[in-house]
Scaffold this motif. Sequence first.
Motif, PDB file in Angstrom:
ATOM      1  N   SER A 269     -27.594 -14.415  33.511  1.00  0.00           N
ATOM      2  CA  SER A 269     -28.686 -13.685  32.876  1.00  0.00           C
ATOM      3  C   SER A 269     -29.670 -14.657  32.234  1.00  0.00           C
ATOM      4  CB  SER A 269     -28.144 -12.737  31.809  1.00  0.00           C
ATOM      5  OG  SER A 269     -29.202 -12.260  31.005  1.00  0.00           O
ATOM      6  N   THR A 270     -30.944 -14.418  32.473  1.00  0.00           N
ATOM      7  CA  THR A 270     -31.950 -15.265  31.823  1.00  0.00           C
ATOM      8  C   THR A 270     -32.429 -14.631  30.520  1.00  0.00           C
ATOM      9  OG1 THR A 270     -33.702 -14.230  33.123  1.00  0.00           O
ATOM     10  CG2 THR A 270     -32.776 -16.285  33.969  1.00  0.00           C
ATOM     11  N   VAL A 271     -31.955 -13.413  30.234  1.00  0.00           N
ATOM     12  CA  VAL A 271     -32.415 -12.723  29.024  1.00  0.00           C
ATOM     13  C   VAL A 271     -31.355 -12.613  27.925  1.00  0.00           C
ATOM     14  CG1 VAL A 271     -34.254 -11.422  30.153  1.00  0.00           C
ATOM     15  CG2 VAL A 271     -31.962 -10.443  30.036  1.00  0.00           C
ATOM     16  N   SER A 272     -30.082 -12.848  28.267  1.00  0.00           N
ATOM     17  CA  SER A 272     -29.077 -12.783  27.190  1.00  0.00           C
ATOM     18  C   SER A 272     -28.569 -14.176  26.835  1.00  0.00           C
ATOM     19  CB  SER A 272     -27.892 -11.886  27.549  1.00  0.00           C
ATOM     20  OG  SER A 272     -28.021 -11.293  28.777  1.00  0.00           O
ATOM     21  N   PRO A 273     -28.261 -14.396  25.557  1.00  0.00           N
ATOM     22  CA  PRO A 273     -27.651 -15.653  25.138  1.00  0.00           C
ATOM     23  C   PRO A 273     -26.199 -15.693  25.606  1.00  0.00           C
ATOM     24  CG  PRO A 273     -28.013 -14.182  23.242  1.00  0.00           C
ATOM     25  CD  PRO A 273     -28.444 -13.448  24.470  1.00  0.00           C
ATOM     26  N   PRO A 274     -25.524 -16.792  25.594  1.00  0.00           N
ATOM     27  CA  PRO A 274     -26.062 -18.091  25.195  1.00  0.00           C
ATOM     28  C   PRO A 274     -26.654 -18.854  26.380  1.00  0.00           C
ATOM     29  CG  PRO A 274     -23.722 -18.275  25.598  1.00  0.00           C
ATOM     30  CD  PRO A 274     -24.099 -16.864  25.939  1.00  0.00           C
ATOM     31  N   VAL A 275     -27.264 -19.990  26.071  1.00  0.00           N
ATOM     32  CA  VAL A 275     -27.721 -20.874  27.143  1.00  0.00           C
ATOM     33  C   VAL A 275     -26.988 -22.197  26.982  1.00  0.00           C
ATOM     34  CG1 VAL A 275     -29.773 -21.575  25.782  1.00  0.00           C
ATOM     35  CG2 VAL A 275     -29.745 -21.936  28.246  1.00  0.00           C
ATOM     36  N   ILE A 276     -26.483 -22.703  28.101  1.00  0.00           N
ATOM     37  CA  ILE A 276     -25.866 -24.034  28.083  1.00  0.00           C
ATOM     38  C   ILE A 276     -26.939 -25.021  28.522  1.00  0.00           C
ATOM     39  CG2 ILE A 276     -24.102 -25.553  29.063  1.00  0.00           C
ATOM     40  CD1 ILE A 276     -22.397 -23.051  29.572  1.00  0.00           C
ATOM     41  N   VAL A 277     -27.236 -25.971  27.631  1.00  0.00           N
ATOM     42  CA  VAL A 277     -28.201 -27.016  27.966  1.00  0.00           C
ATOM     43  C   VAL A 277     -27.407 -28.196  28.496  1.00  0.00           C
ATOM     44  CG1 VAL A 277     -30.070 -28.479  27.095  1.00  0.00           C
ATOM     45  CG2 VAL A 277     -29.693 -26.214  26.080  1.00  0.00           C
ATOM     46  N   GLN A 278     -27.459 -28.401  29.804  1.00  0.00           N
ATOM     47  CA  GLN A 278     -26.766 -29.546  30.401  1.00  0.00           C
ATOM     48  C   GLN A 278     -27.713 -30.734  30.330  1.00  0.00           C
ATOM     49  OE1 GLN A 278     -25.361 -26.957  33.992  1.00  0.00           O
ATOM     50  NE2 GLN A 278     -24.507 -29.008  34.283  1.00  0.00           N
ATOM     51  N   VAL A 279     -27.350 -31.699  29.493  1.00  0.00           N
ATOM     52  CA  VAL A 279     -28.238 -32.851  29.299  1.00  0.00           C
ATOM     53  C   VAL A 279     -27.880 -33.944  30.309  1.00  0.00           C
ATOM     54  CG1 VAL A 279     -29.068 -34.577  27.654  1.00  0.00           C
ATOM     55  CG2 VAL A 279     -28.418 -32.290  26.844  1.00  0.00           C
ATOM     56  N   TYR A 280     -28.873 -34.352  31.091  1.00  0.00           N
ATOM     57  CA  TYR A 280     -28.698 -35.413  32.086  1.00  0.00           C
ATOM     58  C   TYR A 280     -29.378 -36.672  31.581  1.00  0.00           C
ATOM     59  CZ  TYR A 280     -26.872 -32.204  35.556  1.00  0.00           C
ATOM     60  OH  TYR A 280     -26.079 -31.311  36.217  1.00  0.00           O
ATOM     61  N   LEU A 281     -28.627 -37.754  31.586  1.00  0.00           N
ATOM     62  CA  LEU A 281     -29.192 -39.042  31.188  1.00  0.00           C
ATOM     63  C   LEU A 281     -29.586 -39.815  32.440  1.00  0.00           C
ATOM     64  CD1 LEU A 281     -29.584 -41.343  28.978  1.00  0.00           C
ATOM     65  CD2 LEU A 281     -27.260 -42.035  29.573  1.00  0.00           C
ATOM     66  N   VAL A 282     -30.780 -40.365  32.424  1.00  0.00           N
ATOM     67  CA  VAL A 282     -31.227 -41.213  33.532  1.00  0.00           C
ATOM     68  C   VAL A 282     -31.520 -42.588  32.958  1.00  0.00           C
ATOM     69  CG1 VAL A 282     -32.990 -41.571  35.311  1.00  0.00           C
ATOM     70  CG2 VAL A 282     -32.207 -39.248  34.796  1.00  0.00           C
ATOM     71  N   ILE A 283     -30.839 -43.608  33.518  1.00  0.00           N
ATOM     72  CA  ILE A 283     -31.074 -44.999  33.074  1.00  0.00           C
ATOM     73  C   ILE A 283     -31.538 -45.802  34.286  1.00  0.00           C
ATOM     74  CG2 ILE A 283     -30.080 -47.029  31.950  1.00  0.00           C
ATOM     75  CD1 ILE A 283     -27.920 -45.316  30.784  1.00  0.00           C
ATOM     76  N   THR A 284     -32.583 -46.554  34.104  1.00  0.00           N
ATOM     77  CA  THR A 284     -33.145 -47.250  35.264  1.00  0.00           C
ATOM     78  C   THR A 284     -32.988 -48.762  35.217  1.00  0.00           C
ATOM     79  OG1 THR A 284     -35.256 -47.174  34.129  1.00  0.00           O
ATOM     80  CG2 THR A 284     -34.850 -45.461  35.771  1.00  0.00           C
ATOM     81  N   ILE A 285     -32.225 -49.251  34.244  1.00  0.00           N
ATOM     82  CA  ILE A 285     -31.951 -50.700  34.251  1.00  0.00           C
ATOM     83  C   ILE A 285     -30.446 -50.930  34.165  1.00  0.00           C
ATOM     84  CG2 ILE A 285     -34.145 -51.363  33.170  1.00  0.00           C
ATOM     85  CD1 ILE A 285     -32.254 -51.892  30.612  1.00  0.00           C
ATOM     86  N   ARG A 286     -30.066 -52.172  34.323  1.00  0.00           N
ATOM     87  CA  ARG A 286     -28.645 -52.513  34.248  1.00  0.00           C
ATOM     88  C   ARG A 286     -28.222 -52.553  32.781  1.00  0.00           C
ATOM     89  NH1 ARG A 286     -27.019 -57.110  38.207  1.00  0.00           N
ATOM     90  NH2 ARG A 286     -27.694 -55.400  39.527  1.00  0.00           N
TER      91      ARG A 286
END
Length: 351
Positions: A269-286
């Motif tokens: 559902s896009t109208v009922s809670p809750p929402v899980i925020v999946q945080v993606y980390l992007v790193i571009t160096i070593r």
Amino acid sequence: MKKQLRANDVDHQQQQQNLDDPENPHQSSRFFGQSCYSALSRFFSLRCLIVLVVSLAILLPTIFCLFPSRSHTLAPPLSQPHANDTINYNAASVQASFKLRKPVSEVTSQKGALEDEIFRSICLSNDTKVIVLSLRQSCSCKYTDVEFAVVPVSAGYEISTQSLTSLRSSFVNLLEQRSKLNLTTTCFGKPYSFQVLKFPGGISVDPSGSIPVPSFGYVGNILNITLDRSISEILPDNKAQKLSGKLAVTLYLEPQESIYFRLTNIQGSTVSPPVIVQVYLVITIRVNLQLRLDHFAHITQTSSANNLGLENTVFGEVKGITISTNLEGEILDPALVMAPTPTPACYPSLC
Ligand SMILES: *[C@@H]1O[C@H](CO)[C@@H](O)[C@H](O)[C@H]1NC(C)=O
Ligand SMILES: *[C@@H]1O[C@H](CO)[C@@H](O)[C@H](O)[C@H]1NC(C)=O
Ligand SMILES: *[C@@H]1O[C@H](CO)[C@@H](O)[C@H](O)[C@H]1NC(C)=O
Ligand SMILES: *[C@@H]1O[C@H](CO)[C@@H](O)[C@H](O)[C@H]1NC(C)=O
């Protein structure tokens, strides 16, 4: 009975005779009146006819939209000509909604056509069909809330996995506004505010369109945050961007690090809670990846009491946090993964 009929017949005959009598003065004046009347009426009826034809040509599409609805205004808002009463479509596993800038009375009479148009617009597979579940007046009487279900064509069957996958991506395209519901009939106007109400396996949207995968470095889901808000409360008005900015501050991101996220509701559902925020980390160096993950885990734990630095009024309350403890992400450079080390104390010297 027969006598009465006869008496009427005689009366009638007498009247006929009176009319035919040329000597009757009443009759000639009546004739004059009649011909005058018929000439006038012929003139007027010709004008009327022309006006009528022109008006009809102009008004026909409007009448087509309006007229049947008149008879429906007093009827209950939902009568399902297509529906099989023995099937409870309200329990259908795929449900969605949108709004139309048309009064409910105008939409009700076109329910079947609306179902066909939704079907065509979402490019559904032939093993599924669209059922309009309800048409309700939305905020002002000028708008209609449409709720519909996508159901298997044959009762007792499930929608195939393949159809569900393509249906999900159609829905996500609509939510991320990469596509629009294309209803052709002039009677419906432009639909807006598309929402998913139910979807098996949940529904996820990427506010940034997609999670970028760098050609070098790392991308991984390092953190999940559960907020007591709905996807539809986070997605619009650049709120997702603000959320990203706040989290970047909370997590002390380095310049070569960026975060993206995916918003998920497990019930679909896009109208009922809750929402899980999946945080993606992007790193571009070593970097020493494990060290950074430990840093994020530590920061997240210490700032959880502080609602992760997110304003309660804007983003809601953080209801849960899960942290990735191992390198689950996509490592695009094997050199990023350090050899397993006996104690974390060794990390600073390795950097
Ligand atoms: C309605 O559904 C029932 C149960 O699935 C089925 O037996 C019946 O034939 C259906 N009726 C119509 C008109 O489709
Ligand atoms: C649906 O389409 C597929 C191929 O496009 C076809 O093989 C199948 O028979 C169709 N099913 C129905 C119920 O029309
Ligand atoms: C909407 O549908 C009509 C008719 O099927 C088509 O001509 C038009 O290009 C479509 N528009 C979009 C934006 O898909
Ligand atoms: C975040 O949630 C998703 C979906 O529920 C799950 O697949 C993933 O493993 C979770 N990630 C973390 C870091 O907990």
